[in-house]
Scaffold this active site. Structure first.
Site, mmCIF file in Angstrom:
data_model
loop_
_atom_site.group_PDB
_atom_site.id
_atom_site.type_symbol
_atom_site.label_atom_id
_atom_site.label_comp_id
_atom_site.label_asym_id
_atom_site.label_seq_id
_atom_site.Cartn_x
_atom_site.Cartn_y
_atom_site.Cartn_z
ATOM 1 N N SER A 106 0.825 -1.205 0.000
ATOM 2 C CA SER A 106 0.000 0.000 0.000
ATOM 3 C C SER A 106 0.860 1.256 0.000
ATOM 4 C CB SER A 106 -0.969 -0.046 1.185
ATOM 5 O OG SER A 106 -2.024 0.857 0.985
ATOM 6 N N ASP A 250 -2.274 6.233 -4.159
ATOM 7 C CA ASP A 250 -1.137 5.538 -3.556
ATOM 8 C C ASP A 250 -0.746 4.357 -4.444
ATOM 9 O OD1 ASP A 250 -3.415 4.036 -2.988
ATOM 10 O OD2 ASP A 250 -2.708 3.391 -1.021
ATOM 11 N N ASP A 252 -1.157 1.140 -4.548
ATOM 12 C CA ASP A 252 -2.117 0.094 -4.921
ATOM 13 C C ASP A 252 -3.496 0.657 -5.250
ATOM 14 O OD1 ASP A 252 -2.680 0.675 -2.208
ATOM 15 O OD2 ASP A 252 -3.585 -1.289 -1.913
ATOM 16 N N ASP A 254 -5.924 2.386 -3.715
ATOM 17 C CA ASP A 254 -7.153 2.318 -2.900
ATOM 18 C C ASP A 254 -7.355 3.587 -2.080
ATOM 19 O OD1 ASP A 254 -5.232 1.958 -0.925
ATOM 20 O OD2 ASP A 254 -6.076 0.099 -0.122
#
Length: 460
Positions: A106, A250, A252, A254
């Protein structure tokens, strides 16, 4: 360097010693545990898992280890390659798979990676399930497949297309309204997979995209957490390009942060507020965030005769409460949008599409839109305690001290005053209490935090 095993998965820094870092042996052990747990809990022989990864440098290596391990257990693997967390979540039910693994740390820096675990709905496994997987990893009670029973391997390159098509077909996404505005959007994707997925979406929405750090090579040009102090470059570029807005995701994809046309941060807490404002205007219902998220969401829900509820911190907790209350919209104040019409997971792509629809229909600039919302400021402090102090006992005392106020003990102690609030949570890893505050000015938020520290010290 460290290895963190938690109920939501395993994450750590690449390299170093086994059990101290995310080494190949740790990756194989944990992938084996999750695969074995699935086999133990499914009444079928032929299992399929979906794998996807962000663009971090270690992704390919981690992917090879996880994929080979699952095949070694006799589990079939569908590899999406470079992907996003929400895309993998969408593809698990789309392909009727038995679960998924997202390889991403993340917003952590580039030396980190992680395995995040999904069930057959494409949602994060529960805390209880996670504890079972950790116990299996500890016991190493694995039984690998014989040569004729090894899992099959295939790749897919259409996952982004499927994800985007599902977004474009949502009734609340008005593609024509967005196209009519010819929005110019600057995108900072921190050199990860948002640099592939978001431009594809913006193109379908008729937007002009100016790319900043969109090369998915995993070389993060700044701290990948989308906070104001890391985003000077995009704020400058939005002004220079005379763009309508800036979009930041970010690694990833999300978490979604926005920049207005003046190069000012929209405020990551307000991504969810704006999307909720649009959705609740058209359909009364329930909005959910966690206890540490802005009160602005509650205020906006009220203006639309809708209800607001807060869950314990953590995406799994938000989703659980959203299902219980049949929420229209939910998420976390860190820019995480969860729109159940699509799926129960934080998703920056659907966040972009809903926000642009709202912007187009309101016929305002981004700064004008932001000015229409209640303005709150947050403070974050912590108080370090000696190990012998009983933190739970201390929080119970704080609860009693403020029993005449509106107090929640769902997750630590949250005290809602008339014009501000404070949320006290104990750390799971060290003897500290985290103190989150929100008020009508930064000074007031900071002062409230200091007051709480003084009060806690007086009770020790």
């Amino acid at each position: 360097m460290s290895l963190i095993k938690s109920i939501s998965g395993i994450r750590g820094t690449i390299g170093g010693k086994v059990n101290d870092n995310l080494t190949p042996l740790d990756i194989v052990k944990f992938a084996s545990a999750f695969g074995t747990w699935l086999q133990n809990n499914k009444n079928k022989k032929d299992l399929t898992l979906i794998i996807g990864r962000d663009a971090r440098i270690s992704g390919s290596m981690v992917n090879s280890l996880v994929t080979a391990t699952l095949q070694g257990l006799g589990i079939n693997v569908v590899d999406l390659g470079l992907s996003t967390t929400p895309t993998v979540e969408i593809m698990v039910p789309e392909l009727k798979a038995d679960g998924g693994i997202i390889l991403t740390a993340s917003h952590n820096p580039k030396q980190w990676n992680a395995l995040k675990l999904l069930n057959e709905k494409g949602e994060f496994i529960t805390g209880e399930n996670g504890a079972e997987v950790l116990a299996l990893a500890e016991s190493e009670d694995f039984n690998y497949a014989e040569v004729d029973d090894l899992g099959k391997y295939e790749t897919r390159d259409d996952a982004f297309d499927i994800h985007i098509q599902q977004i474009l077909h949502l009734p609340m996404v008005d593609v024509e309204a967005i196209k009519s505005k010819n929005f110019k959007v600057v995108l900072d994707a921190v050199n990860s997979t948002g640099g592939i997925a978001i431009p594809m979406l913006l193109d379908k929405l008729g937007c002009e995209t100016v790319k900043l750090y969109c090369e998915p090579n995993g070389q993060f040009p700044h701290n990948p957490e989308p906070l104001k102090e890391h985003l000077g470059d995009i704020c400058e570029l939005v002004k220079k390009e005379n763009a309508d807005l800036g979009v930041v995701v970010d690694p990833d994809v999300d978490r979604l942060a926005l920049v207005d046309e003046k190069g000012e941060m929209f405020g990551e807490e307000y991504t969810l507020v704006a999307v909720a404002d649009y959705l609740l205007k058209h359909k009364n219902g329930v909005a959910i965030s966690n206890l540490s998220s802005s009160r602005a969401l509650r205020d906006v829900a009220k203006t639309h005769s809708s209800e607001y509820f807060a869950s314990a911190v953590g995406e799994v907790n938000v989703v659980t409460l959203m299902k219980e209350k049949n929420a229209v919209i939910g998420g976390e104040g860190n820019g995480g949008i969860i729109y159940p019409e699509l799926h129960y997971g934080r998703d920056s792509l659907v966040g972009v599409a809903l926000f642009l629809t709202h912007l187009a229909k309101e016929n305002k600039t981004v700064s004008e839109l932001r000015a229409g919302y209640p303005s709150y400021f947050m403070g974050k402090k912590k108080i370090e305690l000696t190990p012998e102090i009983n933190v739970d006992e201390l929080l119970t005392k704080m609860e009693k001290e403020y029993q005449n106020e509106e107090v929640s003990t769902v997750d630590g102690v949250k005290i809602d005053f008339e014009n501000n609030w404070v949320h006290l949570r104990k750390s799971n890893t060290e003897p500290i209490i985290r103190i989150y505050t929100e008020a009508k000015s930064q000074e007031e938020a900071d002062r409230l935090g200091d007051e709480m520290i003084a009060k806690i010290n007086s009770l020790i």
